[in-house]
Design a protein around this motif. Structure first.
Motif, PDB file in Angstrom:
ATOM      1  N   ASP A  87       0.841  -1.369  -0.031  1.00  0.00           N
ATOM      2  CA  ASP A  87      -0.043  -0.073  -0.115  1.00  0.00           C
ATOM      3  C   ASP A  87       0.779   1.285  -0.104  1.00  0.00           C
ATOM      4  O   ASP A  87       0.521   2.251  -0.493  1.00  0.00           O
ATOM      5  CB  ASP A  87      -1.107   0.138   1.112  1.00  0.00           C
ATOM      6  CG  ASP A  87      -2.196  -0.981   1.223  1.00  0.00           C
ATOM      7  OD1 ASP A  87      -2.252  -1.393  -0.042  1.00  0.00           O
ATOM      8  OD2 ASP A  87      -2.700  -1.270   2.329  1.00  0.00           O
ATOM      9  N   ASP A  88       2.025   1.217   0.477  1.00  0.00           N
ATOM     10  CA  ASP A  88       3.008   2.593   0.704  1.00  0.00           C
ATOM     11  C   ASP A  88       3.625   2.922  -0.644  1.00  0.00           C
ATOM     12  O   ASP A  88       4.645   3.520  -0.597  1.00  0.00           O
ATOM     13  CB  ASP A  88       3.732   2.656   1.795  1.00  0.00           C
ATOM     14  CG  ASP A  88       4.590   1.067   2.050  1.00  0.00           C
ATOM     15  OD1 ASP A  88       4.664   0.445   0.894  1.00  0.00           O
ATOM     16  OD2 ASP A  88       5.523   1.159   2.763  1.00  0.00           O
ATOM     17  N   THR A  89       3.433   1.778  -1.830  1.00  0.00           N
ATOM     18  CA  THR A  89       4.058   2.495  -2.927  1.00  0.00           C
ATOM     19  C   THR A  89       2.608   2.328  -3.969  1.00  0.00           C
ATOM     20  O   THR A  89       2.610   1.604  -4.828  1.00  0.00           O
ATOM     21  CB  THR A  89       4.834   1.218  -3.405  1.00  0.00           C
ATOM     22  OG1 THR A  89       4.373   0.180  -3.337  1.00  0.00           O
ATOM     23  CG2 THR A  89       6.303   0.936  -2.582  1.00  0.00           C
ATOM     24  N   PRO A  90       1.728   3.269  -3.718  1.00  0.00           N
ATOM     25  CA  PRO A  90       0.577   3.212  -4.321  1.00  0.00           C
ATOM     26  C   PRO A  90       0.696   3.519  -5.954  1.00  0.00           C
ATOM     27  O   PRO A  90      -0.247   2.804  -6.407  1.00  0.00           O
ATOM     28  CB  PRO A  90      -0.195   4.429  -3.617  1.00  0.00           C
ATOM     29  CG  PRO A  90       1.098   5.217  -3.034  1.00  0.00           C
ATOM     30  CD  PRO A  90       2.186   4.289  -2.793  1.00  0.00           C
ATOM     31  N   VAL A  91       1.456   4.162  -6.315  1.00  0.00           N
ATOM     32  CA  VAL A  91       1.618   4.413  -7.698  1.00  0.00           C
ATOM     33  C   VAL A  91       2.004   3.149  -8.494  1.00  0.00           C
ATOM     34  O   VAL A  91       1.344   2.649  -9.528  1.00  0.00           O
ATOM     35  CB  VAL A  91       2.548   5.439  -8.468  1.00  0.00           C
ATOM     36  CG1 VAL A  91       2.585   5.564  -9.597  1.00  0.00           C
ATOM     37  CG2 VAL A  91       2.126   6.879  -7.544  1.00  0.00           C
ATOM     38  N   HIS A  92       2.949   2.201  -8.061  1.00  0.00           N
ATOM     39  CA  HIS A  92       3.411   1.233  -8.501  1.00  0.00           C
ATOM     40  C   HIS A  92       2.128   0.167  -8.435  1.00  0.00           C
ATOM     41  O   HIS A  92       1.796  -0.825  -9.419  1.00  0.00           O
ATOM     42  CB  HIS A  92       4.480   0.636  -7.764  1.00  0.00           C
ATOM     43  CG  HIS A  92       5.610   1.175  -8.266  1.00  0.00           C
ATOM     44  ND1 HIS A  92       6.079   2.601  -7.833  1.00  0.00           N
ATOM     45  CD2 HIS A  92       6.832   0.623  -9.137  1.00  0.00           C
ATOM     46  CE1 HIS A  92       7.261   3.027  -8.657  1.00  0.00           C
ATOM     47  NE2 HIS A  92       7.672   1.847  -9.185  1.00  0.00           N
ATOM     48  N   LYS A  93       1.649   0.102  -7.141  1.00  0.00           N
ATOM     49  CA  LYS A  93       0.830  -0.954  -6.967  1.00  0.00           C
ATOM     50  C   LYS A  93      -0.585  -0.846  -7.993  1.00  0.00           C
ATOM     51  O   LYS A  93      -1.095  -1.565  -8.756  1.00  0.00           O
ATOM     52  CB  LYS A  93       0.048  -0.780  -5.541  1.00  0.00           C
ATOM     53  CG  LYS A  93      -1.131  -1.912  -5.147  1.00  0.00           C
ATOM     54  CD  LYS A  93      -1.286  -1.923  -3.680  1.00  0.00           C
ATOM     55  CE  LYS A  93      -2.421  -2.856  -3.369  1.00  0.00           C
ATOM     56  NZ  LYS A  93      -2.596  -3.394  -1.775  1.00  0.00           N
ATOM     57  N   SER A  94      -0.846   0.564  -8.032  1.00  0.00           N
ATOM     58  CA  SER A  94      -2.268   0.842  -8.773  1.00  0.00           C
ATOM     59  C   SER A  94      -1.803   0.502 -10.359  1.00  0.00           C
ATOM     60  O   SER A  94      -2.603  -0.162 -10.997  1.00  0.00           O
ATOM     61  CB  SER A  94      -2.597   2.383  -8.594  1.00  0.00           C
ATOM     62  OG  SER A  94      -3.475   2.704  -9.589  1.00  0.00           O
ATOM     63  N   ASN A  95      -0.761   1.030 -10.790  1.00  0.00           N
ATOM     64  CA  ASN A  95      -0.230   0.602 -12.307  1.00  0.00           C
ATOM     65  C   ASN A  95      -0.233  -0.964 -12.551  1.00  0.00           C
ATOM     66  O   ASN A  95      -0.652  -1.301 -13.349  1.00  0.00           O
ATOM     67  CB  ASN A  95       1.193   1.225 -12.247  1.00  0.00           C
ATOM     68  CG  ASN A  95       1.699   1.048 -13.764  1.00  0.00           C
ATOM     69  OD1 ASN A  95       1.191   1.441 -14.672  1.00  0.00           O
ATOM     70  ND2 ASN A  95       2.634   0.083 -13.901  1.00  0.00           N
TER      71      ASN A  95
END
Length: 281
Positions: A42-50
């Motif tokens: 969750d604390d790498t939200p851009v990478h997770k969402s992508n």
């Protein structure tokens, strides 16, 4: 990493994670050797969402693990080459390098171009790698090797260290580089005391525990964004890494992937996979 590969942006946060943190997305990477199951942080939200956007849209499907190195990592997910996008148009993601996520075995991280052309350490917009790595002794792990090497060369110039200097020269001439490394490490404390230097790196207890038990690739820490973790099927990644390789460490027999996403309660994830969420998530 010696790659020229990248990621598309997706900035949507996952509502089910934001709302109470009761559910998460479980990622399954299907291969001919079996499935690799992972969660994303969750604390790498851009990478997770992508990553989730690419997976849910099917864009990862039929991409390959195109670079594999035993005891190091397996890399794949080259969506943009598959789609015929010119390399100069490949999207990238801003770095989300967190000190609490490091390159222990099973970590999932984003590939990127080198610092010489990518000083901001922006991530590939699609390509990722799964860490395999090696197990280290605590002495190997905590030594600051560049500083130790420099200090060692200074130390052996002392008149009292002629025998050590000769041993170094003998091992170097014989190209016994593993023995050279052991020699340097064995003299670390002695050199620190003699030259009044600090030749160790500051690592957390968690890093030392991981790298000396399950292993990993610590030299990549603080350089690449680690955004997920394998929770089942790391043996599958190890099998992929053993594929016979050609130029650029590409498997001679393609290893394709199909990636799917399933929403699951965190309680069920912990029960089924033995994964423990960090405090506060």
């Amino acid at each position: 990493m010696r790659v020229l590969n990248y990621f598309i942006f997706g900035f949507l946060l996952i509502s089910s994670v934001a709302c109470g943190g009761q559910k998460d997305q479980v990622v399954t990477i299907e291969t001919k050797y079996g499935n690799i199951v992972a969660i994303l942080f969750d604390d790498t939200p851009v990478h997770k969402s992508n990553f989730l956007e690419l997976a849910e849209s099917g864009r990862f499907d039929s991409t390959e693990f195109h670079r594999v190195i035993p005891d190091f990592m397996v890399q794949g997910g080259d969506v943009f080459t598959k789609e015929g996008m010119p390399s100069e148009e490949w999207p990238t993601l801003p770095a989300e390098i967190r000190t609490n996520h490091f390159h222990k075995k099973g970590a999932i991280a984003a590939a990127r171009q080198g610092n010489n052309i990518n000083p901001e350490r922006r991530s590939s917009g699609s390509q990722f790698y799964i860490v395999l790595g090696e197990i280290y002794t605590e002495l190997e792990l905590t030594a600051d090797m560049p500083k130790l090497q420099s200090a060692f060369m200074q130390y052996v110039q002392l008149g009292s260290q002629e025998a050590l200097r000769n041993e170094y020269s003998r091992l170097y001439a014989a190209q016994e580089f593993d023995s050279l490394t052991h020699l340097l490490l064995s003299k670390r404390a002695e050199i620190e005391e003699s030259l009044n230097l600090k030749l160790t790196k500051d690592l957390t207890k968690e890093e030392i525990q991981a790298y000396t038990t399950v292993g990993g690739t610590p030299h990549l820490d603080d350089e690449y964004t680690v955004f997920g973790e394998v929770i089942s099927g790391i043996d599958v990644a190890e099998k992929i890494a053993m594929e016979e390789r050609g130029p650029r460490d590409k498997p001679l027999n393609p290893v394709y992937m199909k990636v799917s996403v399933e929403k699951m309660s965190r309680k069920k994830i912990e029960k089924e996979y033995g994964y423990t969420y960090p405090d506060g998530e």
